[in-house]
Design a protein around this motif. Sequence first.
Motif, short mmCIF file in Angstrom:
data_model
loop_
_atom_site.label_atom_id
_atom_site.label_comp_id
_atom_site.label_asym_id
_atom_site.label_seq_id
_atom_site.Cartn_x
_atom_site.Cartn_y
_atom_site.Cartn_z
N LEU A 70 0.86 -1.18 0.00
CA LEU A 70 0.00 0.00 0.00
C LEU A 70 0.90 1.23 0.00
O LEU A 70 1.37 1.67 1.06
CB LEU A 70 -0.91 0.00 1.23
N PRO A 71 1.16 1.81 -1.18
CA PRO A 71 2.08 2.95 -1.27
C PRO A 71 1.73 4.10 -0.33
O PRO A 71 2.61 4.70 0.28
CB PRO A 71 1.98 3.38 -2.74
N GLU A 72 0.44 4.42 -0.19
CA GLU A 72 0.05 5.53 0.67
C GLU A 72 0.34 5.22 2.14
O GLU A 72 0.68 6.11 2.91
CB GLU A 72 -1.43 5.89 0.48
N ASP A 73 0.21 3.95 2.52
CA ASP A 73 0.51 3.56 3.89
C ASP A 73 2.01 3.68 4.16
O ASP A 73 2.41 4.11 5.23
CB ASP A 73 0.03 2.14 4.17
N LEU A 74 2.83 3.33 3.19
CA LEU A 74 4.29 3.47 3.35
C LEU A 74 4.67 4.95 3.48
O LEU A 74 5.52 5.30 4.30
CB LEU A 74 5.02 2.82 2.18
N LYS A 75 4.01 5.81 2.72
CA LYS A 75 4.26 7.26 2.83
C LYS A 75 3.83 7.77 4.21
O LYS A 75 4.52 8.60 4.82
CB LYS A 75 3.50 8.02 1.74
N ARG A 76 2.70 7.27 4.69
CA ARG A 76 2.22 7.67 6.02
C ARG A 76 3.21 7.22 7.10
O ARG A 76 3.52 7.98 8.01
CB ARG A 76 0.84 7.05 6.26
N GLU A 99 -1.08 3.58 16.16
CA GLU A 99 -1.40 4.02 14.80
C GLU A 99 -1.47 2.75 13.97
O GLU A 99 -0.45 2.13 13.67
CB GLU A 99 -0.32 4.97 14.25
N LEU A 100 -2.68 2.34 13.63
CA LEU A 100 -2.90 1.05 12.99
C LEU A 100 -3.48 1.22 11.60
O LEU A 100 -4.42 1.99 11.41
CB LEU A 100 -3.87 0.23 13.85
N THR A 101 -2.91 0.54 10.64
CA THR A 101 -3.53 0.42 9.32
C THR A 101 -4.18 -0.95 9.31
O THR A 101 -3.51 -1.97 9.50
CB THR A 101 -2.48 0.53 8.19
N LYS A 102 -5.50 -0.97 9.13
CA LYS A 102 -6.23 -2.24 9.12
C LYS A 102 -6.73 -2.50 7.71
O LYS A 102 -7.48 -1.71 7.14
CB LYS A 102 -7.40 -2.21 10.09
N ILE A 103 -6.27 -3.63 7.14
CA ILE A 103 -6.68 -4.05 5.80
C ILE A 103 -7.88 -4.97 5.97
O ILE A 103 -7.82 -5.93 6.74
CB ILE A 103 -5.52 -4.76 5.06
N TYR A 104 -8.96 -4.67 5.25
CA TYR A 104 -10.20 -5.43 5.42
C TYR A 104 -10.22 -6.66 4.52
O TYR A 104 -11.04 -6.80 3.63
CB TYR A 104 -11.41 -4.51 5.20
N LYS A 105 -9.29 -7.54 4.80
CA LYS A 105 -9.18 -8.82 4.11
C LYS A 105 -8.33 -9.72 5.01
O LYS A 105 -7.43 -9.24 5.70
CB LYS A 105 -8.49 -8.64 2.75
N SER A 106 -8.64 -11.01 5.02
CA SER A 106 -7.84 -11.96 5.80
C SER A 106 -6.70 -12.50 4.95
O SER A 106 -6.86 -12.69 3.74
CB SER A 106 -8.71 -13.12 6.29
N PHE A 107 -5.56 -12.73 5.59
CA PHE A 107 -4.38 -13.27 4.92
C PHE A 107 -3.80 -14.39 5.77
O PHE A 107 -3.97 -14.41 6.99
CB PHE A 107 -3.30 -12.18 4.75
N ASP A 108 -3.10 -15.30 5.10
CA ASP A 108 -2.32 -16.31 5.82
C ASP A 108 -1.03 -15.65 6.26
O ASP A 108 -0.42 -14.90 5.50
CB ASP A 108 -2.00 -17.52 4.93
N HIS A 136 -9.80 4.18 3.33
CA HIS A 136 -9.11 4.30 2.04
C HIS A 136 -9.32 3.03 1.22
O HIS A 136 -9.79 2.02 1.73
CB HIS A 136 -7.60 4.49 2.26
N GLU A 137 -8.90 3.12 -0.05
CA GLU A 137 -8.93 1.95 -0.92
C GLU A 137 -7.78 2.06 -1.93
O GLU A 137 -7.47 3.15 -2.41
CB GLU A 137 -10.27 1.85 -1.65
N HIS A 138 -7.15 0.91 -2.22
CA HIS A 138 -6.08 0.85 -3.20
C HIS A 138 -6.18 -0.49 -3.92
O HIS A 138 -6.16 -1.53 -3.26
CB HIS A 138 -4.71 1.00 -2.55
N LYS A 195 -9.62 -2.52 0.53
CA LYS A 195 -10.11 -1.50 1.45
C LYS A 195 -9.30 -1.57 2.75
O LYS A 195 -8.99 -2.66 3.23
CB LYS A 195 -11.59 -1.70 1.74
N TYR A 196 -8.97 -0.39 3.26
CA TYR A 196 -8.23 -0.32 4.52
C TYR A 196 -8.54 0.99 5.23
O TYR A 196 -9.09 1.91 4.63
CB TYR A 196 -6.72 -0.47 4.29
N SER A 197 -8.23 1.03 6.51
CA SER A 197 -8.45 2.23 7.32
C SER A 197 -7.22 2.54 8.14
O SER A 197 -6.50 1.63 8.56
CB SER A 197 -9.63 2.03 8.29
N TYR A 198 -7.02 3.82 8.39
CA TYR A 198 -6.04 4.27 9.38
C TYR A 198 -6.84 4.45 10.67
O TYR A 198 -7.80 5.22 10.71
CB TYR A 198 -5.39 5.58 8.98
N LEU A 199 -6.45 3.74 11.71
CA LEU A 199 -7.11 3.80 13.00
C LEU A 199 -6.13 4.31 14.04
O LEU A 199 -5.01 3.82 14.12
CB LEU A 199 -7.61 2.41 13.40
#
Length: 172
Positions: free
Chosen positions: A37-43, A125-134, A155-157, A161-165
């Motif tokens: 997530l490029p925007e998350d890396l910038k954040r 400061e949490l970025t939560k991605i709304y998808k499950s991963f292994d 946000h979405e990329h 979908k993800y959120s900054y919490l």
Amino acid sequence: MTSQKKLKLSKKRIITIIAAISENRVLGNENKLIWHLPEDLKRFKRLTSGHAIIMGRKTFESLPKALPDRHNIVVTKNKQFSAEGVTACHSLIEAIEASGDDLQPFIIGGGQIYQQAIKLADKIELTKIYKSFDGDVFFPKIDSKLWYLDKEEQHEHSNLKYSYLTYLKISK
């Protein structure tokens, strides 16, 4: 007491955890991030630049080198560990102390460090991605009796979908 010492005592240090996790609290797999997530890396860069960043040895080894414009502190049990641009410490408390006068040191991972830090931190400061991963590394559960959600930004990329919490510790 000098005015400089009074100033230091009047400012409160805010220990901040910063992480990106999936819906099922996965942080990574085989010492790698799963998503990009490029925007998350910038954040991450914007929030942590100019601050101490505290991490475990495995997290440090997942990076190409010490991150620029930050005081890189690595927590390791290995007394022989050293790396260019890094302060090595042997406990999380020692690492926080090594952050010196930084009023907002950041805990950046991994799983074991987060598990210890969640008891000491003031902010997440949490970025939560709304998808499950292994994955093989997980973020600790955030106890709603100890933490409250202060801010949320969605946000979405690439259809992800993800959120900054932003969570703050409940004052006792």
